[in-house]
Scaffold this active site. Structure first.
Site, PDB file in Angstrom:
ATOM      1  N   PHE B 121      -6.716  19.005  76.934  1.00 44.31           N
ATOM      2  CA  PHE B 121      -6.678  20.379  76.451  1.00 44.31           C
ATOM      3  C   PHE B 121      -5.607  20.520  75.378  1.00 44.31           C
ATOM      4  CE2 PHE B 121      -8.632  24.415  77.901  1.00 44.31           C
ATOM      5  CZ  PHE B 121      -9.766  23.881  78.479  1.00 44.31           C
ATOM      6  N   GLN B 235      -3.075  36.450  72.407  1.00 44.53           N
ATOM      7  CA  GLN B 235      -3.633  35.149  72.039  1.00 44.53           C
ATOM      8  C   GLN B 235      -5.007  35.296  71.412  1.00 44.53           C
ATOM      9  OE1 GLN B 235      -4.692  31.816  75.015  1.00 44.53           O
ATOM     10  NE2 GLN B 235      -3.119  30.979  73.681  1.00 44.53           N
ATOM     11  N   HIS B 237      -8.156  33.098  70.588  1.00 46.37           N
ATOM     12  CA  HIS B 237      -8.771  31.797  70.857  1.00 46.37           C
ATOM     13  C   HIS B 237      -9.470  31.334  69.587  1.00 46.37           C
ATOM     14  CE1 HIS B 237     -11.141  28.610  72.588  1.00 46.37           C
ATOM     15  NE2 HIS B 237     -10.488  28.733  73.721  1.00 46.37           N
ATOM     16  N   LEU B 247     -16.866  33.074  74.222  1.00 48.32           N
ATOM     17  CA  LEU B 247     -15.961  31.931  74.191  1.00 48.32           C
ATOM     18  C   LEU B 247     -16.706  30.597  74.164  1.00 48.32           C
ATOM     19  CD1 LEU B 247     -13.080  30.775  74.552  1.00 48.32           C
ATOM     20  CD2 LEU B 247     -13.464  30.899  77.005  1.00 48.32           C
ATOM     21  N   GLU B 250     -12.173  25.546  74.849  1.00 43.55           N
ATOM     22  CA  GLU B 250     -11.340  24.542  74.198  1.00 43.55           C
ATOM     23  C   GLU B 250     -11.718  23.135  74.673  1.00 43.55           C
ATOM     24  OE1 GLU B 250      -7.249  25.728  73.403  1.00 43.55           O
ATOM     25  OE2 GLU B 250      -6.632  24.008  74.591  1.00 43.55           O
ATOM     26  N   ARG B 281      -3.332  26.841  70.571  1.00 42.27           N
ATOM     27  CA  ARG B 281      -4.303  27.798  70.040  1.00 42.27           C
ATOM     28  C   ARG B 281      -3.781  28.598  68.853  1.00 42.27           C
ATOM     29  NH1 ARG B 281      -6.665  29.666  75.935  1.00 42.27           N
ATOM     30  NH2 ARG B 281      -7.940  27.801  76.194  1.00 42.27           N
ATOM     31  N   HIS B 351      -8.192  36.935  73.078  1.00 40.95           N
ATOM     32  CA  HIS B 351      -8.581  36.141  74.245  1.00 40.95           C
ATOM     33  C   HIS B 351      -7.682  36.371  75.451  1.00 40.95           C
ATOM     34  CE1 HIS B 351     -10.259  32.785  76.439  1.00 40.95           C
ATOM     35  NE2 HIS B 351      -9.089  32.184  76.532  1.00 40.95           N
ATOM     36  N   ARG B 393       0.110  30.860  75.094  1.00 45.56           N
ATOM     37  CA  ARG B 393      -0.305  30.164  76.307  1.00 45.56           C
ATOM     38  C   ARG B 393      -1.071  28.895  75.956  1.00 45.56           C
ATOM     39  NH1 ARG B 393      -4.978  29.943  79.281  1.00 45.56           N
ATOM     40  NH2 ARG B 393      -6.059  31.686  78.307  1.00 45.56           N
TER      41      ARG B 393
END
Lengths: 337, 579
Positions: B121, B235, B237, B247, B250, B281, B351, B393
């Site tokens: 990730f 955030q 994304h 979405l 990721e 991100r 996000h 995050r």
């Protein structure tokens, strides 16, 4: 040809599967020969697999291989061609929505007709939200994730139980309109909103949770429970249930006999029964070995046809029936010897 | 108006809320009477949409991973704004939680040794994200809901909307709640409450999150005069599907997907040479916007949005079917593209709310910036700001955060109730005034369509507080939000029915969104640096001398107040953030 949502699996399953199952069941009871009933059971499993797969194939074809709206080619951004979010596009088109709304005061379905501006990507939920925010704020429906995973927006679109957020408008225009109605297989609350209390009760009836004896490890884990890929595959297809209620709406048995706990709950009974981590064992089978349990299923298989996640509850129920018969045979064998 | 009495109210039924319900029950041996209140059906909370997985160091000996490394990645990812003691709690407890979900039925992907598989990730040094295909949140939610339903001390109140937080000085006493099915408003009183209502990404119209993510719990606390923390950090994304914002996990890049601009280049090489597509991100989102702004993107004609392409074709059919089936299904159903054969159009979308209710490291709600906790009130999951995510995050840390603090708060409540046995009371006057709020809304004669206010608000946020921010835009947003707050005084509820009145619910949500939009904007205007997700054109650099601190915002009788709180640094000193 007019397409009906009661389609091919409905024909395959009763015509091929039920005879095989009944044949196996009758003969194995009559025979009392253990080697034969073993063979018969295996045969019935093959039968189940064949039409399970064929049914799944139909669902797959209907969901994936249908005629889709053509997309435009990619357009490169540059100085002359800037972003302009929110500007209406020339490709937009007005579609008539006939919404059958349940009126809690009169206890009747009343039809409202709206004209909704849509584009190639609009789904039925987008259309309904446009009605609510621009034309008629009194319209009520359930919705949340808009990506087909929360299970909120089950309703009947063009006579087929569907998720509104997964139903493209342009691809589903029939007789120049989209018809939307609440799921009549559930008690009605308001407009497109139905009461799910009974549905949740039925789900709970099958004790839908992993039963474990090692409570210390369960709440204070130190390592994973081992599970092979093969063991995982046994229950995985049935764990995709989003509890949208479409299968209950489509089930002819539930619609005539409210006692029947129905395809959703039974598919979840199988999901936990087939999980190698579960320690409830055969007790799960005894719990649903009832007329209102697995034996209520008449194998119309419309549940599998409408399931938006390909769970195939009809197949799960037949697997449960097989397990119960197998279990009975083992028991009778033991009592004889 | 009825009054219902419980030991514990859990507001919100996502992963954090339901985990807390289970652990309170277990720690108290089923003796705590719990109400789970949710505005949806409990199993439909937005946690179901979490896709990629949950982080945790599961097999340190085999993978050479360690909790220290997980902590370091998280802290560096946060641009050093995370409280490091909280991060240490996260990484220490996360592996236990992954195993707990195995024990209640989540179908983790397994390897040949029947170990739980882990994938790469963004911003993580080592693959440490456990996953159940790309429906991790969904499987966790189903397991939690099913587990909770086996517990007799828990009553679930589906489709109940909380609109008032009732405090007796610094002690929690109850909530005013409207039952959507009947339209009646009731008082739920309880000795304790855990708020777990999730984020507020619906401040934006282009968002990955569900229609329900309107930050109601954060707004409840804020309107009651309690402080919020770090609200400027939203955030975005990097890969949300155009045009609908759904979405694309990721994990698609974690499994090896490429980002391509209109020239066919893997442009991330210019922005994060070592991590490429797997940079954190905030960095990837800025890279995408920079590419689009400099004319290296595409334009989506129906929506007018700019985008770049996500290329998964080289991953192959088997990998996509086994590990990314949901994004394939979504791309096919919603925009008629198949990731096995086609490029996916993506751009950054709102996000996650990194900020939220100001809590201490145990999830207790603080009444000020000085670590003074309220009695009997916790806030966990996305709505709380512990803070483990700081200003950015890392993907898959959110599910660990929800489950780790679900357990911490759950156990803490059980302990609190052993000591604090005295019951609380809500006066008749308070109950009556809460009921009047709803009646007033019904009877109000106005002329403004609430949905117009909502769409204008979202447009304002989309345009002015997106990936890159500048002072002029932010000031414009602040003025526009003030106008919209004024306009909101004139909104009307057209639906006068009692049964399932979503028009009324929407008006209550929009009021919450307006409050939070204002908080985000004020916090953003005040932070004069660029850190993590908050990138200001005028202040392009991180400024640790003046701004290594949390923003605290609260409402007073005279408007909003801002103050700052220090960041807890334990082992990891701030250093330049290069990937």
């Amino acid at each position: 040809m007019k397409e009906s949502w009661i389609s091919l699996p409905t024909i395959y399953m009763p015509m091929v599967g039920v005879p095989i199952l009944l044949f196996a069941y009758t003969l194995s009871v009559l025979a009392g020969l253990h080697s034969i009933d073993r063979i018969l059971l295996d045969l019935s499993m093959v039968g189940l697999l064949v039409f399970g797969v064929s049914g799944f194939r139909d669902v797959y074809i209907k969901h994936w291989k249908g005629k889709r709206t053509k997309l435009r080619p990619a357009v490169v951004l540059n100085k002359e061609n800037q972003e302009n979010a929110g500007k209406a596009d020339a490709g937009a088109r007005t579609v008539k929505f006939n919404v059958k709304r349940f009126n809690p005061d009169t206890q009747r379905l009343e039809e409202s007709i709206y004209n909704v501006e849509t584009d190639a990507f609009s789904n039925v939920l987008d259309g309904l939200l446009k009605i609510k925010t621009k034309t008629d704020p009194t319209l009520s429906m359930r919705y949340s994730c808009r990506m087909g995973i929360c299970g909120s927006c089950g309703m009947v679109i063009n006579d087929k139980p569907s998720l509104a957020c997964e139903t493209n408008v342009w691809e589903n225009i029939k007789d120049e309109k989209i018809t939307v109605a609440p799921m009549l297989g559930h008690p009605l609350l308001k407009d497109l909103v139905t009461d799910f209390d009974d549905f949740f009760e039925k789900h709970l009836f099958v004790n839908p949770y992993l039963f474990r004896n090692d409570l210390g490890e369960k709440y204070h884990p130190t390592q994973q429970y081992n599970q092979t890929k093969e063991q995982l595959d046994k229950f995985l297809p049935f764990s995709d249930c989003i509890m949208c209620g479409l299968c209950l709406d489509a089930c002819p048995v539930v619609n005539t006999n409210q006692e029947f706990i129905g395809p959703q709950a039974l598919s979840q009974a199988y999901r936990y029964y087939a999980d190698s981590r579960d320690e409830a064992g055969k007790a799960r089978l005894d719990h649903i070995d009832l007329l209102k349990g697995v034996w209520g299923c008449e194998f119309a298989a419309s549940c599998s046809d409408v399931c938006p996640k390909g769970v195939d509850p009809a197949f799960a129920i037949q697997l449960l029936k097989t397990e119960i018969i197998k279990n009975d045979l083992i028991k009778s064998k033991e009592s004889k010897s | 108006m009825e009054t219902l009495d419980f030991d514990l109210i859990i507001l919100g039924s996502g992963i954090a809320g339901l985990t807390a319900a289970i652990h309170t029950t277990n720690a108290s041996k089923g003796n705590v009477k719990i109400a789970v209140i949710t505005k949806l059906h409990a199993m439909r909370s937005h946690s179901v949409s979490a896709e990629g997985g949950i982080s945790g160091v599961l097999y340190p000996d085999e993978t050479r991973d360690s909790t220290e490394l997980h902590a370091y990645d998280t802290i560096k990812g946060s641009d050093y704004l995370a409280d490091q003691d909280a991060v240490e709690m996260l990484v220490k407890n996360a592996p236990t939680e992954v195993r707990f979900f195995d024990h209640i039925g989540v179908s983790w992907n397994r390897d040949d040794k029947s170990h739980i598989q882990q994938r790469a990730f963004g911003g993580m040094s080592i693959p440490r994200t456990a996953f159940a295909a790309d429906k991790t949140g969904f499987f966790m939610m189903r397991a939690l809901y099913d587990e909770v339903s086996s517990m007799k001390n828990i009553s679930i109140f589906h489709e109940h909307f909380a609109y008032g937080l009732l405090m007796d000085r610094n002690r929690f006493v109850g909530l005013s709640v409207i039952d959507l099915a009947t339209g009646s408003s009731n008082i739920f009183k309880a000795k304790t409450a855990i708020i777990a209502t999730g984020g507020a990404s619906r401040l934006y119209s282009f968002t990955t999150t569900a229609h329900s993510t309107t930050g109601d719990g954060i707004a409840l606390v804020y309107k009651a005069g309690l402080p919020l923390k770090d609200m400027e950090f939203v955030q975005f994304h990097p890969t949300a599907l155009v045009p609908n914002g759904i979405l694309i996990t990721e994990a698609a890049r974690g499994e090896g997907g490429y980002l391509l601009n209109s020239k066919g280049e893997r442009f991330m090489e210019k922005y994060a040479k070592s991590k490429m597509e797997l940079a954190p991100r905030d960095i990837v989102s800025r890279a995408i916007i920079t590419e689009i702004k400099s004319g290296n993107g595409f334009k989506h004609e129906e929506s007018g949005l700019g985008y770049i392409n996500l290329d998964l074709r080289h991953l192959g059919e088997k990998m996509i079917n086994e590990r990314l089936p949901m994004i394939k299904e979504i791309a096919q159903k919603s925009i008629n593209l198949d990731p096995i054969k086609d490029l996916l159009p993506v751009r950054p979308a709102a996000h996650f709310t990194m900020g939220g209710i100001n809590t201490d490291t145990f999830g207790r709600v603080l009444v000020d910036e000085n670590k003074t906790p309220a009695s009997g009130l916790w806030a966990i999951g996305e709505c709380g700001c512990v803070s483990v995510h700081g200003s950015n995050r890392l993907g898959s840390n959110s599910l660990s955060q929800c489950s780790v603090w679900g357990r911490i708060a759950g156990n803490a409540v059980a302990k609190y109730l052993e000591i604090n046995k005295s019951s609380v009371s809500v006066s008749k006057e308070v109950a009556a005034s809460e009921e009047r709020k709803i009646l007033d809304l019904f009877n109000r004669k106005g002329s403004t369509n609430p949905y117009f206010v909502k769409s204008e608000l979202q447009k304002t946020m989309d345009e002015n507080l997106y990936v890159y921010r500048n002072r002029e835009d932010m000031m414009k947003a602040r003025r526009r939000i003030a106008d919209l707050k004024e306009a909101f005084k004139d909104v009307y509820v057209q639906d006068k029915g009692k049964i399932f009145n979503t028009n009324l619910r929407d008006v209550l949500e929009i009021e919450n969104l307006l409050e939070l939009a204002e908080a985000v904007t004020i916090c953003a205007i005040n932070r004069k640096e660029s850190r993590g997700a908050h990138a200001v054109v005028e202040y392009p650099n991180r400024d640790d001398v003046s701004w290594l601190k949390h923003t605290i915002i609260y409402r007073t009788a005279r408007g909003t107040g801002i103050s700052y709180a220090p960041v807890k640094i334990t082992n990891w000193k701030p250093e330049p953030r290069v990937y």
